[in-house]
Design an enzyme around this catalytic site. Structure first.
Site, PDB file in Angstrom:
ATOM      1  N   LYS A   1      44.616  40.651  51.275  1.00  0.00           N
ATOM      2  CA  LYS A   1      45.146  39.326  50.973  1.00  0.00           C
ATOM      3  C   LYS A   1      45.714  39.373  49.559  1.00  0.00           C
ATOM      4  O   LYS A   1      45.425  40.306  48.787  1.00  0.00           O
ATOM      5  CB  LYS A   1      44.054  38.263  51.087  1.00  0.00           C
ATOM      6  CG  LYS A   1      42.812  38.517  50.241  1.00  0.00           C
ATOM      7  CD  LYS A   1      41.743  37.478  50.543  1.00  0.00           C
ATOM      8  CE  LYS A   1      40.458  37.792  49.784  1.00  0.00           C
ATOM      9  NZ  LYS A   1      39.394  36.816  50.096  1.00  0.00           N
TER      10      LYS A   1
ATOM     11  N   ASP B   1      40.179  43.425  54.479  1.00  0.00           N
ATOM     12  CA  ASP B   1      40.216  42.152  53.738  1.00  0.00           C
ATOM     13  C   ASP B   1      41.462  42.104  52.858  1.00  0.00           C
ATOM     14  O   ASP B   1      41.402  41.683  51.703  1.00  0.00           O
ATOM     15  CB  ASP B   1      38.951  41.979  52.898  1.00  0.00           C
ATOM     16  CG  ASP B   1      38.776  40.540  52.400  1.00  0.00           C
ATOM     17  OD1 ASP B   1      39.361  39.629  53.017  1.00  0.00           O
ATOM     18  OD2 ASP B   1      38.065  40.324  51.404  1.00  0.00           O
TER      19      ASP B   1
ATOM     20  N   MET C   1      30.911  39.768  45.911  1.00  0.00           N
ATOM     21  CA  MET C   1      29.459  39.751  45.857  1.00  0.00           C
ATOM     22  C   MET C   1      28.915  39.716  44.431  1.00  0.00           C
ATOM     23  O   MET C   1      27.736  39.954  44.217  1.00  0.00           O
ATOM     24  CB  MET C   1      28.904  40.977  46.578  1.00  0.00           C
ATOM     25  CG  MET C   1      29.165  40.979  48.068  1.00  0.00           C
ATOM     26  SD  MET C   1      28.664  42.525  48.850  1.00  0.00           S
ATOM     27  CE  MET C   1      29.937  43.627  48.241  1.00  0.00           C
TER      28      MET C   1
ATOM     29  N   LYS D   1      31.931  45.744  37.690  1.00  0.00           N
ATOM     30  CA  LYS D   1      31.595  44.784  38.740  1.00  0.00           C
ATOM     31  C   LYS D   1      30.089  44.786  38.942  1.00  0.00           C
ATOM     32  O   LYS D   1      29.503  45.795  39.308  1.00  0.00           O
ATOM     33  CB  LYS D   1      32.312  45.153  40.041  1.00  0.00           C
ATOM     34  CG  LYS D   1      32.134  44.131  41.158  1.00  0.00           C
ATOM     35  CD  LYS D   1      33.026  44.482  42.344  1.00  0.00           C
ATOM     36  CE  LYS D   1      32.957  43.427  43.425  1.00  0.00           C
ATOM     37  NZ  LYS D   1      33.855  43.739  44.562  1.00  0.00           N
TER      38      LYS D   1
END
Length: 629
Positions: free
Chosen positions: A145, A143, A32, A50
């Site tokens: 990965k 999420d 985001m 971030k």
């Protein structure tokens, strides 16, 4: 951090000034927003900041999701989880301050030469322990990965799990209810790593969804492939792998959650015995005199070998330095593929023609097909050469000189593009499709020598694009070496990249589809096998105006060999409206046409009809009923 991170929609701007922190450089994009390497001024240490995208910072749902990531990280303190340091708000956005992990992501490490099986097993065990800890604290990641797993080089390459932006909470606590963002029957995450139940309804997915994702990562770690459809056990693809790993992977990937491991602890219990004992702590043993003598001799041999290796490296550096001096070239990092393809080239807009077909399919629909047909289509070329053969646009392998002279350096280009000169294609709905392929050139002695002297070339890239004015574009990028498919755009101040599943080997059918409302979607595959790439991109009802002019289709190639076949561009224009008396036949026809519209398409909005012509009044004439078409 890796430059390849989860998807982001970012607007070009200077970083916000955050009190107590000095932003050093942009190191990547998160789900985001942006991630910057920064210095915490009070302690002088390096951290990662971030920033929530300033546009998304106006949306309460994205603010809540950003704060949810902070809440998830704040509950976790584990050696294999990225730690949170601080959070706050500026005048224009929100920010998180996290531990800075100096090292590559697991995705980058997967592209390096094959690593030792035991090292990979130990790394997977570290990831599993991090997720077991998170589940114990009531947090599901959702999420997982390779992009979200970082390797800390300064800590010996240990794995650290990051990006808890889609995390959910197992209990019904205040935190869980405060940040309950996922609606029923909504899928969230990255498709290739999502459990089947999470694709249908993310809210109802429990901790076993993370176990499915761990199985996908485990399979890809050992084989380099994502397990899709029917796939072979990993031990068949990697020689020397313990067959017991097959059973562990297959159980993690069971479609029914009840058939998987019910806890990560149960998975660790079966994975841990496969990790070599040499990785565990053992008390030191006393050596005999003979053993000490052997160790001394081995030390002398090792020092001699290290000295010889150092001399060899110094000699190699000298040779490479001389080559650098001769070539006068610096290999710069490649920017976004779409921008590189649209850059100016020496032979820009070389006029070429190609066979094709331009036709009106329906009264309100135009279509152009490149490669076969009776028409000769204008196809301006730029950059490296391209040919039209066997109904396809082909960029042949590059044959670059080993030691180019000054004139050859000016003419060298690894990038090429072909643009279809389509005039008059204006409408509310557009669809661009093609079958594409990007491959590395076949190895030759010359190419091996170039790679030895100058390093390996970048991965081959093929892109399908909609191109406007002043460098505005949307590109669907396919990486031949397995990097994620990417939807990339630069539309004035709006720019960004969204990543999808890994680029498949061989040919892939790609599609860009824009609705009348200006919602752009990217797809791979066809028919029942068609899958979305990343999230929809909302360009707005005046979506063609975002390009500065009605966009035209184009394709591009960087490095390697690229082929584009079946390039088709279709535009639906609003039909002219005329006043027509109503009748049952007309109404039935209208219903038939409406039923024939594809599910992805949106029927263009009808413009208001022109005023009816004035009629002379007639006495006792019955009033006619009219129906607008």
């Amino acid at each position: 951090m890796s430059s390849i991170e989860p998807t982001a929609i970012s607007r070009a701007r200077t970083p916000d000034l955050i009190s107590g922190y000095r932003l050093e450089k942009l190191v990547g994009t998160g789900g985001m927003g942006e991630v910057h390497k920064a210095t915490q001024l009070s302690l002088g240490r390096t951290v990662a900041v971030k920033l929530l995208n300033s546009e998304l910072a106006k949306d309460p749902s994205f603010i809540a999701r950003f704060q949810k990531e902070a809440a998830a990280l704040a509950t976790l303190s584990h050696p294999h989880v990225v730690a949170i340091v601080d959070k706050g708000k500026t005048d224009s956005t929100y920010y998180l301050v996290m531990e800075f992990v100096d090292g590559p992501s697991l995705r980058e490490l997967m592209r390096t030469p094959q690593q030792e099986t035991q090292v990979l097993l130990r790394r997977m065990l570290e990831i599993c322990r991090a997720i077991e800890y998170a589940h114990g604290r009531g947090v599901i990641h959702r999420d997982l990965k390779p992009e979200n797993i970082l390797l800390d080089q300064q800590a010996g390459g240990i794995a650290k799990v990051s990006d808890f932006g889609l995390a959910s909470f197992l209990d019904d606590s205040t935190v869980a209810s405060r940040y309950a963002l996922t609606s029923t029957h909504v899928s969230m995450g990255t498709i290739s790593y999502m459990a089947p139940e999470q694709r249908v309804d993310a809210k109802s997915a429990d901790a076993r969804a993370d176990i499915f994702s761990l199985g996908v990562i485990l399979y890809e770690t050992f084989t380099g492939e994502v397990p899709l459809g029917t796939f072979d056990p990993p031990s068949r693809k990697r020689s020397g792998l313990d067959p017991r790993v097959d059973a562990i992977v297959m159980r993690c990937l069971k479609p029914d959650p009840d058939d998987r491991y019910q806890t990560v602890g149960a998975l660790i219990a079966e994975l841990e015995p496969l990790v070599p004992g040499s990785l565990l702590s053992m008390p030191p043993m006393r050596l005999t005199r003979l053993q000490r003598a052997k160790r001394t001799a081995k030390g002398v041999v090792r020092v001699a070998a290290q000295t010889a290796a150092t001399l060899l490296v110094v000699s190699a550096v000298g040779v490479l330095g001389f080559e650098y001096y001769r070539s006068g070239q610096v290999r710069e990092r490649q920017g976004p593929p779409g921008a590189a393809i649209l850059a100016e080239h020496k032979n820009a807009n070389t006029n070429r023609t190609a066979p094709g077909r331009r036709e009106d399919v329906l009264p309100n629909k135009q279509r152009v097909l490149v490669g076969e047909g009776p028409d000769q289509l204008a196809m301006p070329l730029a950059g490296r050469p391209a040919v039209f053969e066997n109904k396809a646009i082909v960029f042949p392998p590059l044959d670059l000189p080993l030691f180019p002279n000054e004139e050859e350096k000016r003419d060298l280009t690894r990038v090429g593009r072909v643009r279809a000169d389509v005039v008059g294609f204006v409408g509310g709905v557009a669809r661009l499709t093609a079958r594409v392929r990007a491959e590395a050139p076949p190895p030759t002695l010359k190419r091996r020598l170039q790679e030895w002297l100058k390093g390996p070339p970048p991965d081959p890239v093929v892109a399908m694009m909609l191109v406007g004015r002043d460098g505005r574009y949307v590109a669907l990028v396919h990486h031949g070496a397995g990097a994620p498919l990417a939807l990339e755009w630069a539309l004035g101040e709006r720019s960004g990249t969204m990543l999808g599943q890994p680029s498949p080997q061989g040919e892939a059918r790609l599609e860009l589809f824009v609705t009348e409302e200006g919602v752009l979607q990217a797809f791979i595959g066809q028919g029942a096998d068609q899958r979305p790439i990343a999230e929809p991109l909302n360009l707005g009802p005046d979506w063609q105006g975002q390009f500065g002019e009605p966009p035209t289709p184009a394709v591009g190639c960087i490095e390697g060999t690229c082929s584009i076949e079946g390039l088709t561009y279709a535009v639906d224009r609003p039909a002219p409206v005329a006043e027509t008396p109503s009748s049952p036949v007309v109404a039935a026809t209208q219903r038939t046409v409406a039923a024939a519209v594809p599910t992805k398409a949106v029927v263009p909005k009808r413009a208001p009809p022109p005023p009816p012509p004035k009629r002379q009044p007639v006495k006792a004439a019955p009033a006619k009923s009219t129906k607008r078409r």
